[in-house]
Design an enzyme around this catalytic site. Structure first.
Site, PDB file in Angstrom:
ATOM      1  N   HIS A   1      -8.184   4.187 -11.133  1.00  0.00           N
ATOM      2  CA  HIS A   1      -8.291   4.061  -9.673  1.00  0.00           C
ATOM      3  C   HIS A   1      -9.688   3.697  -9.200  1.00  0.00           C
ATOM      4  O   HIS A   1     -10.002   3.783  -8.015  1.00  0.00           O
ATOM      5  CB  HIS A   1      -7.786   5.318  -8.960  1.00  0.00           C
ATOM      6  CG  HIS A   1      -6.401   5.702  -9.375  1.00  0.00           C
ATOM      7  ND1 HIS A   1      -5.318   4.878  -9.183  1.00  0.00           N
ATOM      8  CD2 HIS A   1      -5.927   6.800 -10.009  1.00  0.00           C
ATOM      9  CE1 HIS A   1      -4.231   5.459  -9.664  1.00  0.00           C
ATOM     10  NE2 HIS A   1      -4.568   6.619 -10.185  1.00  0.00           N
TER      11      HIS A   1
ATOM     12  N   ARG B   1     -13.014   1.856   6.932  1.00  0.00           N
ATOM     13  CA  ARG B   1     -14.451   1.897   6.684  1.00  0.00           C
ATOM     14  C   ARG B   1     -14.912   0.539   6.169  1.00  0.00           C
ATOM     15  O   ARG B   1     -14.079  -0.329   5.886  1.00  0.00           O
ATOM     16  CB  ARG B   1     -14.756   2.938   5.594  1.00  0.00           C
ATOM     17  CG  ARG B   1     -14.014   2.595   4.293  1.00  0.00           C
ATOM     18  CD  ARG B   1     -14.394   3.444   3.109  1.00  0.00           C
ATOM     19  NE  ARG B   1     -13.814   2.942   1.875  1.00  0.00           N
ATOM     20  CZ  ARG B   1     -12.621   3.244   1.400  1.00  0.00           C
ATOM     21  NH1 ARG B   1     -11.836   4.075   2.075  1.00  0.00           N
ATOM     22  NH2 ARG B   1     -12.187   2.724   0.268  1.00  0.00           N
TER      23      ARG B   1
HETATM   24  C1  MV4 Z   1       1.789   2.103  -6.290  1.00  0.00           C
HETATM   25  C2  MV4 Z   1       2.074   1.530  -7.541  1.00  0.00           C
HETATM   26  C3  MV4 Z   1       3.352   1.039  -7.743  1.00  0.00           C
HETATM   27  N1  MV4 Z   1       4.275   1.154  -6.782  1.00  0.00           N
HETATM   28  N2  MV4 Z   1       2.759   2.201  -5.357  1.00  0.00           N
HETATM   29  C4  MV4 Z   1      -1.922   3.203  -5.151  1.00  0.00           C
HETATM   30  C5  MV4 Z   1      -3.392   3.381  -5.072  1.00  0.00           C
HETATM   31  C6  MV4 Z   1      -3.868   2.652  -6.241  1.00  0.00           C
HETATM   32  N3  MV4 Z   1      -5.186   2.986  -6.625  1.00  0.00           N
HETATM   33  C7  MV4 Z   1      -2.817   2.984  -7.258  1.00  0.00           C
HETATM   34  N4  MV4 Z   1      -1.639   2.913  -6.524  1.00  0.00           N
HETATM   35  C8  MV4 Z   1      -0.419   2.498  -6.930  1.00  0.00           C
HETATM   36  N5  MV4 Z   1       0.573   2.565  -6.006  1.00  0.00           N
HETATM   37  C9  MV4 Z   1       3.976   1.732  -5.626  1.00  0.00           C
HETATM   38  N6  MV4 Z   1       4.914   1.842  -4.688  1.00  0.00           N
HETATM   39  C10 MV4 Z   1       1.092   1.475  -8.502  1.00  0.00           C
HETATM   40  C11 MV4 Z   1      -0.161   1.989  -8.218  1.00  0.00           C
HETATM   41  C12 MV4 Z   1      -1.065   2.047  -9.329  1.00  0.00           C
HETATM   42  C13 MV4 Z   1      -1.125   3.217 -10.124  1.00  0.00           C
HETATM   43  C14 MV4 Z   1      -0.377   4.353  -9.834  1.00  0.00           C
HETATM   44  C15 MV4 Z   1      -0.440   5.501 -10.632  1.00  0.00           C
HETATM   45  C16 MV4 Z   1      -1.282   5.519 -11.757  1.00  0.00           C
HETATM   46  C17 MV4 Z   1      -2.050   4.401 -12.071  1.00  0.00           C
HETATM   47  C18 MV4 Z   1      -1.989   3.240 -11.252  1.00  0.00           C
HETATM   48  C19 MV4 Z   1      -2.765   2.115 -11.579  1.00  0.00           C
HETATM   49  C20 MV4 Z   1      -2.703   1.007 -10.770  1.00  0.00           C
HETATM   50  C21 MV4 Z   1      -1.841   0.972  -9.661  1.00  0.00           C
END
Ligand code: MV4
Length: 490
Positions: free
Chosen positions: A235, A291
């Protein structure tokens, strides 16, 4: 008009804001923790005040102390930068009540955008496409099961108070649902003090694309195109670029207009970003970052708009300095976040003393940093050393320029992630623009490629280590590194 701004932040972003102040004839006030006495931003400011011990909770997050210092220094406004108090509605409200201009959206808008479920609902009303999912918080298993069955597995459970990925749980089937719901609620409670969670359809390996927005107090809102931020790790974004290779001019115009309309709809004042997931040719709203963002310079490089100056103009009650039809996307920009972390040891932070430092320069290069030779990066905050941003007439020129700049960039004394960036800039899929949020994990050779590149460069430092004087050594390393890059390319 604003005469003096207190910057409630540290490091490169504090300097970034102060630079805009300088150009606008505005005085700047730094506040710093005991760990930041020797930091560059405390010297750059017109005035600087120590506000407490190193931990952020005792200094940069101390609302009362920051506001007290603003009043004592007779500042008219506070710029929060990013992180710390930037999206804290309580802080914005405290500023509003104390007659200090908070440079950012109103506390009402911050509150709305901080509640991800409420923000999702509001965006639906404003006509923004969202990921299929819940429009209310999910409290019980039965509710979660019904929703998941309706939208289909896999689903993802997210804390409503969160954002940025913390505490999110992917659920592949109903068997995993109860446990995932419970654990996300637990993280939501401990991390955000709010047990509310919501459920969305899980998109696999989407691209992370965001639109830069500016809204003023006269009801105007425009977009400055998109940034692609798919290259992230845990993230943490590592590389951002604009424009995205996935976005056509028609899509940009359409999504940009939808995003700007939504900003107008909520009465958004200031700079902000609307984050989307992009999958199978479609955009899905994720959240609003209320922001200025770390990666704002890539947009500045392609549009020529000074986003921080616009923030200050907006806070002063002035209209936006440009109209939508005047915004032009010119060329291509890429940003690499240079972090003090060990790429060979799971990217653990490596704060410490920068014994030698030489940053790249020349055509199309921008380095935003808060460090200098012999500066010690303190261990208390995020380990970003600098942002290296390059511009090129097209993406290929930007990539070759970034490679060139990374080879010029010499940081002696602390391990850093420059080798990682060198490896990405050579990666065939990156070069083709085939990106997704799982890029780093799915590029299985990336880490080995990086190690090979590091091995090849090792003899340099050793060969030059007899040069005792740091300055001569850096100049020599810089020259030899450039030669190594030539050999590699031919
Ligand atoms: C998601 C997703 C797939 N489907 N939402 C949101 C904040 C961003 N930093 C990660 N997020 C994600 N939201 C939906 N509906 C995939 C991600 C995602 C992710 C999520 C959990 C663990 C690792 C991740 C790595 C990249 C993207």
């Amino acid at each position: 008009m604003i005469n003096k701004i207190l910057i409630a932040n540290r490091g490169e972003i504090a300097i970034r804001v102060m630079r805009a102040c300088r150009e606008m004839g505005i005085l700047s006030v730094a506040v710093y923790s005991e760990a930041d006495k020797e930091a560059l931003f405390t010297k750059y400011a017109n005035e600087a005040y120590c506000i407490g011990p190193p931990p952020a909770t005792a200094s940069y997050l101390n609302i009362r102390k920051v506001i007290e210092t603003a009043k004592e220094s007779r500042a008219d406004a506070i710029h929060p930068g990013y992180g710390f108090l930037a999206e804290n509605p309580k802080f914005a409200r405290a500023c509003e009540e104390e007659g200090l201009k908070f440079i950012g959206p109103s506390s009402r808008v911050l509150e709305l955008m901080g509640d991800k479920v409420a923000a999702r609902r509001e965006m639906v009303k404003a006509g923004v496409p969202v990921v299929p999912g819940t429009d209310e918080c999910v409290a019980e298993f039965g509710q979660a099961r019904d929703i998941a069955n309706k939208i289909g597995y896999p689903v993802i459970i997210k804390p409503s108070g969160g954002g940025g990925g913390i505490g999110m749980t992917i659920v592949m089937n109903e068997g995993e649902l109860a446990k995932a719901l419970e654990s996300t609620q637990a993280i939501a409670t401990t991390t955000f003090g709010l047990c509310d969670v919501y459920i969305e359809k899980y998109l696999s390996n989407p691209r992370h694309i965001e639109f830069q927005l500016l809204g003023d107090s006269h009801g105007n809102a425009i977009h400055l195109g998109e940034r692609e931020c798919s290259i992230q790790r845990r993230h943490q974004k590592l590389i951002e670029e604009s424009p995205s290779t996935a976005v056509t001019p028609a899509m940009r115009a359409k999504m940009g207009e939808i995003a700007a309309n939504a900003a107008r709809f909520v009465g958004y004042e200031g700079a902000g970003t609307m984050e989307f997931l992009f999958s199978n040719g479609r955009f899905y709203f994720l959240e609003v970052n209320a922001r200025v963002q770390v990666e704002h310079p890539v947009t500045e490089m392609v549009t020529g708009v000074d986003i921080v100056k616009e923030q200050i103009r907006i806070a002063s009650g002035l209209p936006l300095s440009i109209k939508q039809e005047e915004v032009r996307m010119n060329g291509s920009a890429i940003e690499c976040r240079i972090n003090a972390e060990d790429p060979l040891n799971d990217f653990v932070p490596t704060p410490g003393k920068i014994k030698g430092y030489h940053s790249p320069g020349g055509t199309g290069i921008r380095v935003d940093s808060g460090v200098y030779t012999s500066y010690t990066i303190p261990p208390f905050y995020d380990p970003m050393i600098s942002k290296l941003i390059v511009w090129g007439r097209d993406r290929n020129e930007a990539i070759t320029r970034m490679r060139r700049a990374l080879y010029e960039y010499i940081i002696v004394g602390i391990k850093n992630n420059i080798p990682f960036h060198k490896a990405v800039m050579e990666n065939p899929r990156f070069v083709k623009g085939e990106l997704g949020t799982h890029f780093i994990d799915s590029e299985t050779t990336l880490m080995d490629d990086m190690k090979r590149m590091m091995e090849r460069e090792k003899p340099l430092e050793e060969k030059l280590s007899h040069l005792s004087e740091e300055k001569r050594r850096i100049a020599a390393i810089s020259a030899v590194a450039a030669i190594t890059q030539m050999h590699r390319q031919t």
